[in-house]
Each structure stands twice: as structure tokens, then as C-alpha cells.
Design a protein around this motif. Structure first.
Motif, short mmCIF file in Angstrom:
data_model
loop_
_atom_site.label_atom_id
_atom_site.label_comp_id
_atom_site.label_asym_id
_atom_site.label_seq_id
_atom_site.Cartn_x
_atom_site.Cartn_y
_atom_site.Cartn_z
N CYS A 292 0.82 -1.22 0.00
CA CYS A 292 0.00 0.00 0.00
C CYS A 292 0.85 1.27 0.00
N THR A 296 0.58 2.06 -4.17
CA THR A 296 -0.79 2.54 -4.41
C THR A 296 -0.80 4.07 -4.39
N TRP A 315 -0.77 0.37 -8.25
CA TRP A 315 -2.07 -0.24 -8.51
C TRP A 315 -3.11 0.88 -8.45
N ALA A 324 -6.40 -4.05 -1.27
CA ALA A 324 -5.05 -4.61 -1.41
C ALA A 324 -5.01 -6.06 -0.97
#
Length: 420
Positions: A292, A296, A315, A324
């Protein structure tokens, strides 16, 4: 330049010996010397040759070439010989002769010939940060007029088609393979297409095709080179908008930062070096937290100066810790299968399975259901018997490694941080 080793003369038959040459000393002298024909960036040092189709997968083709070349079935024999003759021609005179000279009694080894096809390698830096393992490693270029998107070049497109055709055939008939005349004809077509595309590139009398510097990123902080691959690269302003939109009302995930509780697990089995291995791969909550804050848009930590790679990829649709975790659960089985395959390649011949303890695999370009993924796996326990070990591993990180998520260089991320 002409690429026919001896005009009008067919290729000599491939060696019937089942010897696989040393992969660490695979390149013949004309290919190695070919690097000297180009002025390379200082950070590339003396340069290195990177295979688009891995040596392992080229070897699986080579293993079937000699039996097909000698087949009693005339169609199969003819198709295999046409493919072999094309490989010999595509190699070029100096490479083909060097391969023949290195073989037993001047008989060319099919492994060495396929490994040394100039269009099969890409001239780039030494020891890049990304290791594709056995995965396809294409040359890429920007899409003209695209929003930072990239595509494979024409040579790589054709070679990817060749690899796909081969892998499909090798997996047929319950994994026993279907190596018929139609397959060798298909491989011939794709190699011919790759050769035609390659010969549109100006190389004069050089053996190697010119290096594609645009597709590499150098990070002066870590002293690493990284291939851009198929990752899209938005501008810093586009990136600022992406981050700003994703970080609005972001929930806190701090509670998971040091949690060893399992978030997702997967169990897979495969043969590794003759052993029947059962692998349980786990993503702890702290591993998902790492994904994360590194990969992300919502949770990326701009203050972390220890980022180890020249490029971070993201992502784009992961907005919560639950997102996640669900992604980890989806990817883990495929990552586990890839990890065992790469373990077999890198360390399948160890004396004892216990030698795998603490082994770390960092693999890029792994195709998981159409997603290209980078992953980092560490083997933490080896139990069971030596013949049938039960292995525990953790997934330290996983990130998009293709068109599924944007990438930003360290410098771009610093610019974006100052604008948020």
C-alpha cells in the motif's frame, strides 16, 4: 547487411549430442565483441546482452529440434529443417561459424545457436534492477501521441508470438507436447517476421542491433538501471492529478504496519529439481501494508527516502486495505507457481532442499492472468522430507509491471510531492 552465412549453402545439421552448453558462458565471440561497436552510456559500463526469450525457453525448443530434424515423417522433418535453416541464416555468417566451431566436431549445438541469434538479444546495461527470470523481456517504445503509454517494438511482437506458440504446443497433450510440422512452420513464420522487422533497423556491418537507450531509466541515487517495459509513464502534472484524486478521504492503515497476521495465503505444488515441493505462500498484513505505501496512489509514502528502485509503479484501483488484501489473494496462487518455477531454474540442483532457506526471488514481467507483475518472495522454512519438502514463504511485495498501473521515476515523484 547480408545475414546468410554462406550464400546458397544450407545449414549443417544440428548436433545430435544432448549437451546443454554452460549458460554462464553462452555468448560466442562475435556477439561479445559486438558490444564494442557502440558507444554506451557510462552507467551501462561495458554493457550486457539481455535475452527477449529466456535461454531456458529457447533450450526447450532446441531439445526438440534435432529429433524433428531427423524425423522419419517427411512433413515434420521438412518443417523442422526449414526452421533450422532460417535460424542459421538469421544468425549471420560470423555468429553461425562461431557456433559451429564451438560444437562437437564442428556440428552446431542448437541451444547455442538459438541463444546467440542477434535479434534474440538486446544490448543494455550490466546488472539491471529488474530480473525477468524465464519471462519474456521485450524491447519497448512509446506509443506515438499516447498519454505516456508504451508498446512492444515489431521484433519483440513477433518473438512473443513465437514464444506463445511454443508454450502452447509444449503444454498440449497433458503436458507431453505436440511438436508437429504445423508448429515448426508457425515458428518459422514468426522468426521470419521478426527478422524482417529487425533488418529495417540500421546496423551497417555490425553483428548486434543498436541499443535502445530510451527504454532504460538510470537512477543516480541507487546507481541502478531499469527497463521501462510496458509500464505507462504519465507526466508529473498528470501524476499530481492521479494522486490528488486517489488520496481524498483516504482511511488510515497504520494499524497494519507491524502486523504479522496472515492477510492471504496460497498453497501450490510442483516438481523442483526432482523433488515434489509443496509451497505455502503467505502475505502478512505488514506485507500488504508495504504494498500500500509503496505501490498505491492512495497510500504512497512520499516521505520515505529509502525507496530502493529507480521507478515506482502503482495499482490504480486499490483505495482501501481490503482492496489490497483482495488483490493479494487473487495473485498469490500464480506468484507461488512462478516462484517454484524460478526456484527450479535458479536452485533446482542444490544438494539439500534445506539449502533453499532464506532464498529470495525478485522476478519481473510475470504474466498472472493477463496482468504483468513484479514480485519479491522469501523462503522462510523448509520442512518435510528432502524428497518431498514442505516450504513456507512470504510475499514481501508485489507491484504492476506493465500496462495495469502507471510508473513514476524518483525525480517525478519528488516533483509531485512538492505540488500536493
Amino acid at each position: 547487411m547480408t545475414t546468410s552465412p554462406v550464400a546458397g549453402r544450407p545449414a549443417p545439421p544440428p548436433s545430435t549430442a544432448r549437451e546443454v552448453p554452460d549458460k554462464g558462458k553462452w555468448a560466442v565471440k562475435p556477439l561479445n565483441d559486438g558490444k564494442l561497436a557502440y558507444a554506451l552510456p557510462t552507467e551501462w559500463k561495458s554493457g550486457a546482452l539481455h535475452h527477449k526469450i529466456s535461454k531456458e525457453r529457447l533450450s526447450s525448443i532446441a531439445e526438440q529440434l534435432t529429433p524433428a530434424w531427423n524425423a522419419k515423417d517427411q512433413q515434420l522433418q521438412g518443417a523442422a529443417r526449414a526452421f533450422w535453416n532460417l535460424c542459421w541464416s538469421v544468425a549471420g555468417e560470423s555468429v553461425a561459424q562461431a557456433v559451429a566451431m564451438a560444437g562437437h566436431s564442428g556440428s552446431p549445438n542448437p541451444h547455442r545457436l538459438l541463444w546467440n541469434l542477434p535479434l534474440m538479444v538486446s544490448l543494455g546495461p550490466q546488472s539491471p534492477a529488474n530480473d525477468p527470470g524465464m519471462n519474456f523481456d521485450p524491447d519497448t517504445e512509446p506509443v506515438p501521441g499516447g498519454p505516456g503509454t508504451r508498446r512492444m517494438d515489431a521484433v519483440s511482437i513477433a518473438l512473443k508470438e513465437l514464444e506463445t506458440a511454443w508454450l502452447t504446443a509444449a503444454d498440449a497433450d497433458g503436458g507431453r507436447g505436440a511438436y508437429d510440422a504445423a508448429l515448426w512452420t508457425t515458428l518459422h513464420r514468426h522468426l521470419q517476421t521478426a527478422h524482417i522487422a529487425a533488418e529495417r533497423i540500421e546496423r551497417g556491418a555490425r553483428v548486434l542491433y543498436p541499443p535502445l537507450r530510451e527504454q532504460w531509466v538510470y537512477d543516480s541515487t541507487t546507481k541502478q538501471n531499469l527497463r521501462k517495459g510496458l509500464t505507462p509513464f504519465p507526466t508529473p502534472e498528470q501524476g499530481r492529478r492521479l494522486f490528488a484524486g486517489a488520496r481524498s478521504n483516504a482511511p488510515s492503515i497504520a494499524a497494519y504496519a507491524a502486523s504479522g497476521a496472515a492477510a492471504a495465503t496460497a498453497t501450490v505444488r510442483a516438481a523442483v529439481g526432482g523433488r515434489q515441493v509443496t509451497l505455502r505462500l503467505t502475505a502478512a498484513e505488514e506485507n500488504v501494508h508495504h504494498v500500500c505505501v509503496r505501490h498505491t496512489l492512495t497510500f504512497f509514502d512520499f516521505t520515505d527516502a529509502s525507496r530502493p528502485r529507480p521507478i515506482n509503479t502503482f495499482w490504480p484501483d486499490v483505495r482501501t486495505f481490503a482492496d489490497a488484501t483482495a488483490l493479494a489473494a487473487t495473485l498469490l496462487p500464480g506468484i507461488g507457481r512462478s516462484a517454484l518455477r524460478e526456484l527450479d531454474r535458479a536452485s533446482g540442483n542444490v544438494a539439500h532442499a534445506a539449502d533453499w532457506l532464506d532464498e529470495v526471488l525478485e522476478i519481473s514481467n510475470e504474466d498472472l492472468g493477463g496482468r504483468l507483475v513484479f514480485f519479491n518472495v522469501q523462503f522462510t522454512e523448509v520442512n518435510g522430507t528432502d524428497a518431498a519438502p514442505a516450504v513456507e514463504a512470504v510475499i514481501e511485495s508485489f507491484a504492476p509491471d506493465g500496462p495495469d498501473g502507471p510508473g513514476f521515476t524518483r525525480g517525478d515523484l519528488d516533483l509531485i510531492a512538492g505540488q500536493l
